[in-house]
Design a protein around this motif. Structure first.
Motif, PDB file in Angstrom:
ATOM      1  N   ILE A  41       0.833  -1.205   0.000  1.00 41.04           N
ATOM      2  CA  ILE A  41       0.000   0.000   0.000  1.00 41.04           C
ATOM      3  C   ILE A  41       0.870   1.259   0.000  1.00 41.04           C
ATOM      4  CG2 ILE A  41      -1.643   1.340   1.389  1.00 41.04           C
ATOM      5  CD1 ILE A  41      -2.768  -1.400   2.366  1.00 41.04           C
ATOM      6  N   VAL A  42       1.864   1.272   0.880  1.00 43.02           N
ATOM      7  CA  VAL A  42       2.737   2.450   0.984  1.00 43.02           C
ATOM      8  C   VAL A  42       3.490   2.673  -0.330  1.00 43.02           C
ATOM      9  CG1 VAL A  42       4.823   3.343   2.130  1.00 43.02           C
ATOM     10  CG2 VAL A  42       2.954   2.431   3.505  1.00 43.02           C
ATOM     11  N   MET A  43       3.920   1.588  -0.972  1.00 37.55           N
ATOM     12  CA  MET A  43       4.651   1.734  -2.240  1.00 37.55           C
ATOM     13  C   MET A  43       3.765   2.406  -3.292  1.00 37.55           C
ATOM     14  SD  MET A  43       7.068  -1.644  -2.522  1.00 37.55           S
ATOM     15  CE  MET A  43       5.798  -2.783  -2.716  1.00 37.55           C
ATOM     16  N   ARG A  44       2.513   1.936  -3.364  1.00 31.11           N
ATOM     17  CA  ARG A  44       1.581   2.514  -4.353  1.00 31.11           C
ATOM     18  C   ARG A  44       1.311   3.981  -4.042  1.00 31.11           C
ATOM     19  NH1 ARG A  44      -1.604  -0.025  -8.101  1.00 31.11           N
ATOM     20  NH2 ARG A  44      -2.592   1.563  -9.379  1.00 31.11           N
ATOM     21  N   LEU A  45       1.105   4.261  -2.746  1.00 27.12           N
ATOM     22  CA  LEU A  45       0.802   5.640  -2.355  1.00 27.12           C
ATOM     23  C   LEU A  45       2.010   6.558  -2.546  1.00 27.12           C
ATOM     24  CD1 LEU A  45      -1.421   5.126   0.827  1.00 27.12           C
ATOM     25  CD2 LEU A  45      -2.154   5.762  -1.466  1.00 27.12           C
ATOM     26  N   GLU A  46       3.201   6.014  -2.334  1.00 26.44           N
ATOM     27  CA  GLU A  46       4.411   6.827  -2.555  1.00 26.44           C
ATOM     28  C   GLU A  46       4.564   7.178  -4.039  1.00 26.44           C
ATOM     29  OE1 GLU A  46       6.587   8.442  -0.879  1.00 26.44           O
ATOM     30  OE2 GLU A  46       6.093   7.821   1.146  1.00 26.44           O
TER      31      GLU A  46
ATOM     32  N   LYS B  95       2.042   7.612  -6.015  1.00 25.16           N
ATOM     33  CA  LYS B  95       1.047   8.679  -6.224  1.00 25.16           C
ATOM     34  C   LYS B  95       1.541   9.991  -5.633  1.00 25.16           C
ATOM     35  CE  LYS B  95      -3.169   5.916  -6.482  1.00 25.16           C
ATOM     36  NZ  LYS B  95      -4.464   5.643  -5.869  1.00 25.16           N
ATOM     37  N   CYS B  96       2.248   9.881  -4.514  1.00 20.39           N
ATOM     38  CA  CYS B  96       2.788  11.060  -3.839  1.00 20.39           C
ATOM     39  C   CYS B  96       3.804  11.758  -4.750  1.00 20.39           C
ATOM     40  CB  CYS B  96       3.424  10.631  -2.519  1.00 20.39           C
ATOM     41  SG  CYS B  96       3.975  11.987  -1.484  1.00 20.39           S
ATOM     42  N   LEU B  97       4.574  10.957  -5.445  1.00 16.66           N
ATOM     43  CA  LEU B  97       5.575  11.499  -6.376  1.00 16.66           C
ATOM     44  C   LEU B  97       4.891  12.287  -7.497  1.00 16.66           C
ATOM     45  CD1 LEU B  97       8.651  11.451  -7.107  1.00 16.66           C
ATOM     46  CD2 LEU B  97       8.174   9.458  -8.499  1.00 16.66           C
ATOM     47  N   LYS B  98       3.698  11.809  -7.875  1.00 16.21           N
ATOM     48  CA  LYS B  98       2.948  12.505  -8.943  1.00 16.21           C
ATOM     49  C   LYS B  98       2.025  13.587  -8.369  1.00 16.21           C
ATOM     50  CE  LYS B  98       2.698   8.187 -11.541  1.00 16.21           C
ATOM     51  NZ  LYS B  98       1.842   7.001 -11.700  1.00 16.21           N
ATOM     52  N   ASN B  99       2.167  13.851  -7.065  1.00 16.08           N
ATOM     53  CA  ASN B  99       1.340  14.847  -6.357  1.00 16.08           C
ATOM     54  C   ASN B  99      -0.154  14.511  -6.357  1.00 16.08           C
ATOM     55  OD1 ASN B  99       3.343  16.575  -5.384  1.00 16.08           O
ATOM     56  ND2 ASN B  99       3.548  17.499  -7.415  1.00 16.08           N
ATOM     57  N   GLU B 100      -0.471  13.220  -6.446  1.00 14.19           N
ATOM     58  CA  GLU B 100      -1.889  12.819  -6.396  1.00 14.19           C
ATOM     59  C   GLU B 100      -2.355  12.672  -4.949  1.00 14.19           C
ATOM     60  OE1 GLU B 100      -2.366   9.301  -8.805  1.00 14.19           O
ATOM     61  OE2 GLU B 100      -1.486  10.284 -10.543  1.00 14.19           O
ATOM     62  N   VAL B 101      -1.435  12.322  -4.058  1.00 16.28           N
ATOM     63  CA  VAL B 101      -1.753  12.301  -2.624  1.00 16.28           C
ATOM     64  C   VAL B 101      -0.622  12.997  -1.865  1.00 16.28           C
ATOM     65  CG1 VAL B 101      -3.091  10.139  -2.626  1.00 16.28           C
ATOM     66  CG2 VAL B 101      -0.643  10.051  -2.260  1.00 16.28           C
TER      67      VAL B 101
ATOM     68  N   VAL C 147      -0.234   9.488   3.082  1.00 13.53           N
ATOM     69  CA  VAL C 147       0.481   8.207   3.034  1.00 13.53           C
ATOM     70  C   VAL C 147       0.683   7.693   4.464  1.00 13.53           C
ATOM     71  CG1 VAL C 147       2.605   7.016   2.335  1.00 13.53           C
ATOM     72  CG2 VAL C 147       1.699   8.864   0.923  1.00 13.53           C
ATOM     73  N   LEU C 148       1.178   8.578   5.319  1.00 12.48           N
ATOM     74  CA  LEU C 148       1.449   8.173   6.711  1.00 12.48           C
ATOM     75  C   LEU C 148       0.166   7.849   7.467  1.00 12.48           C
ATOM     76  CD1 LEU C 148       4.311  10.654   7.709  1.00 12.48           C
ATOM     77  CD2 LEU C 148       4.504   8.250   7.106  1.00 12.48           C
ATOM     78  N   ARG C 149      -0.873   8.653   7.187  1.00 12.92           N
ATOM     79  CA  ARG C 149      -2.159   8.441   7.863  1.00 12.92           C
ATOM     80  C   ARG C 149      -2.738   7.076   7.488  1.00 12.92           C
ATOM     81  NH1 ARG C 149      -4.407  13.317   7.006  1.00 12.92           N
ATOM     82  NH2 ARG C 149      -5.514  12.653   5.131  1.00 12.92           N
ATOM     83  N   THR C 150      -2.677   6.746   6.199  1.00 12.31           N
ATOM     84  CA  THR C 150      -3.195   5.449   5.733  1.00 12.31           C
ATOM     85  C   THR C 150      -2.427   4.307   6.386  1.00 12.31           C
ATOM     86  OG1 THR C 150      -3.658   6.494   3.626  1.00 12.31           O
ATOM     87  CG2 THR C 150      -3.764   4.107   3.665  1.00 12.31           C
ATOM     88  N   LYS C 151      -1.110   4.447   6.422  1.00  8.21           N
ATOM     89  CA  LYS C 151      -0.254   3.412   7.023  1.00  8.21           C
ATOM     90  C   LYS C 151      -0.626   3.186   8.492  1.00  8.21           C
ATOM     91  CE  LYS C 151       4.339   3.698   8.476  1.00  8.21           C
ATOM     92  NZ  LYS C 151       5.687   4.250   8.373  1.00  8.21           N
ATOM     93  N   THR C 152      -0.777   4.266   9.218  1.00  8.98           N
ATOM     94  CA  THR C 152      -1.098   4.154  10.655  1.00  8.98           C
ATOM     95  C   THR C 152      -2.517   3.624  10.862  1.00  8.98           C
ATOM     96  OG1 THR C 152       0.251   6.125  10.902  1.00  8.98           O
ATOM     97  CG2 THR C 152      -1.002   5.445  12.830  1.00  8.98           C
ATOM     98  N   MET C 153      -3.423   4.117  10.030  1.00  5.46           N
ATOM     99  CA  MET C 153      -4.837   3.761  10.175  1.00  5.46           C
ATOM    100  C   MET C 153      -5.081   2.269   9.904  1.00  5.46           C
ATOM    101  SD  MET C 153      -7.835   5.862   8.310  1.00  5.46           S
ATOM    102  CE  MET C 153      -7.745   4.898   6.813  1.00  5.46           C
ATOM    103  N   LEU C 154      -4.386   1.710   8.910  1.00  6.35           N
ATOM    104  CA  LEU C 154      -4.631   0.317   8.534  1.00  6.35           C
ATOM    105  C   LEU C 154      -3.833  -0.684   9.375  1.00  6.35           C
ATOM    106  CD1 LEU C 154      -4.773   0.544   4.629  1.00  6.35           C
ATOM    107  CD2 LEU C 154      -6.674   0.223   6.200  1.00  6.35           C
TER     108      LEU C 154
END
Lengths: 254, 204
Positions: free
Chosen positions: A72-77, A79-85, A90-97
């Protein structure tokens, strides 16, 4: 994410709990697993270091299913690189799940799968009876039975596929898991475990029949430890029943 | 001298099994059902290893590491019981005392984990070019320190427990033990773990 990168991350994830600590728990292992992906994504060393430090915060989940979160973090990172998230997301999702995934892992793997695999290994030995009266149990067969079933049917596929699932489904992964009706599988697996252990106990106790007192004590111990388990810790039960058995054996031999 | 080398050999092997508990993989090589029979074979006492494996595995089967809860160490109990049992009749007494050392190992483990927290600042304060290297070094440190800790633990505990069981048990209570048929305990003890295992599934 390419295949070789996935394999690299999988091997590194085996060290997830290496530097387990009370302050941030599995953070070192998580970052260690993620480093190849960070290096793949960013070429600048300063940015890489910044990303490593970002993910160096508190992290705790089930060690096998941590790979889901790695995916999950890899996919979100990406997206983060493309400024989509945002990085916060990313950190919130990681902690939440991490919490719900840990709960699933503890119940399904630690509390069910590992226990049933232990029962299978033990049952192979127990069914051979006292001093191998029914058949001569091969020591290596029991060990391999336990290790192969546990690792090849549960542990390794789960760890490898989790990276892929996490990467593919990202935030929806918990919904996908809930559609598996995991609880019904857990109940079924546990029932199989109970049947295996009761069957093995029965076969084993028949092999003790030359001394009826031992057979009775054997089943009395099962019954008492079943009853005491609700109130006393496992080791406490062992010491209580150990002393009780000594008293009974001594008294009946006087 | 021969005995010291034997303890050193067992300690180095047991140290490898302990890496599986936390440091690498969790393939369950460290479970009593695996460790005890293998140590039993190495000791030339496969039957002792097998029975200890069954009893200890069942006894610890429902103890799981959840969150910050660190359970007493079942690998320690399995190794110590097998090494300190020269014959089948020694198993119950060896197990009785080995369980206590399973708790001792747990507290040593807690101390190591507390110490690990102190090392995090080493990465937090690292310059950009050193961050990755320091994370990698922490993993190597964990492998090394866990192995060393375990080997030292066994090197200290094995002679003490072995001497205690051989001297105290063999000299004082062995005759009484045999006379009262107490060696039969080895056939009954798996039942305690069976009950605990069943309760673990039935309760929920």
């Amino acid at each position: 994410m390419n295949f070789f990168l996935g394999i690299k991350i999988f091997f590194r994830s085996l060290f997830l709990q290496s530097v387990w600590n009370y302050e941030r728990m599995q953070n070192v292992g998580f970052v260690f697993s993620l480093i190849p992906f960070i290096n793949h994504l960013y070429k600048d060393k300063t940015v890489r270091a910044q990303k490593i430090k970002t993910h160096f915060g508190f992290f705790n989940t089930h060690p096998y299913l941590a790979n889901l979160l790695l995916g999950i973090v890899m996919r979100l990172e990406e997206k983060c690189l493309k400024n989509e998230v945002s990085q916060e997301e990313v950190l919130r999702t990681k902690t939440m799940l991490a919490g719900p995934i840990a709960a699933i892992g503890d119940r399904f793997i630690w509390s069910t799968w590992r226990v049933v695999c232990s029962f299978i290994g033990v049952a192979y030995y127990l069914c051979s009876g006292k001093e191998g009266v029914w058949y001569q149990a091969n020591i290596f067969v029991g060990i391999l039975l336990f290790l192969l079933i546990y690792n090849l049917l549960g542990h390794l596929p789960l760890r490898i596929l989790s990276i892929y699932w996490g990467y593919k489904y990202t935030n929806n992964v918990v919904d996908k898991i809930s559609k598996f009706a995991l609880q019904s599988y857990i109940v079924k697996i546990r029932n199989v475990g109970i049947i295996i252990l009761l069957f093995a106990s029965f076969i084993y106790s028949i092999s003790l029949i030359s001394d009826l007192k031992i057979v009775l004590l054997f089943w009395l111990n099962i019954l008492l430890s079943l009853l005491l388990s609700k109130k006393i810790a496992e080791v406490g039960i062992f010491y209580i029943l150990f002393l009780l058995n000594i008293i009974i054996l001594t008294v009946t031999n006087l | 001298m021969k005995l010291s080398l034997w303890f050193l050999f067992i300690s180095t092997i047991a140290g490898l099994f302990h890496l599986d508990v936390m440091v690498f993989g969790q393939f369950m090589f460290s479970r009593p059902i695996v460790v005890a029979p293998i140590i039993g074979i190495l000791s030339g006492l496969p039957e002792v290893g097998l029975i200890v494996g069954i009893i200890t595995e069942l006894l610890y089967v429902s103890i799981i590491p959840v969150g910050i809860k660190i359970p007493p160490d079942s690998t320690t109990v399995a190794v110590l019981t097998v090494v300190c049992s020269e014959r089948l009749i020694d198993i119950p007494v060896a197990l009785f005392f080995a369980i206590i050392f399973g708790f001792l190992y747990k507290y040593i483990d807690i101390a190591q984990r507390s110490f690990n927290s102190l090392l995090l600042g080493w990465v937090d304060t690292a310059k950009a070019e050193l961050v990755e290297q320091r994370v990698n070094l922490l993993i190597i440190y964990a492998l090394f320190i866990t192995y060393l800790k375990t080997v030292l633990f066994y090197l200290i505990v094995l002679p003490i427990l072995s001497f205690f069981i051989k001297q105290v048990f063999c000299c004082w209570i062995k005759n009484l033990w045999v006379h009262m048929d107490l060696y039969n305990l080895i056939y009954i003890l798996p039942a305690i773990g069976i009950g605990i295992g069943l309760a673990h599934f039935v309760e929920e």
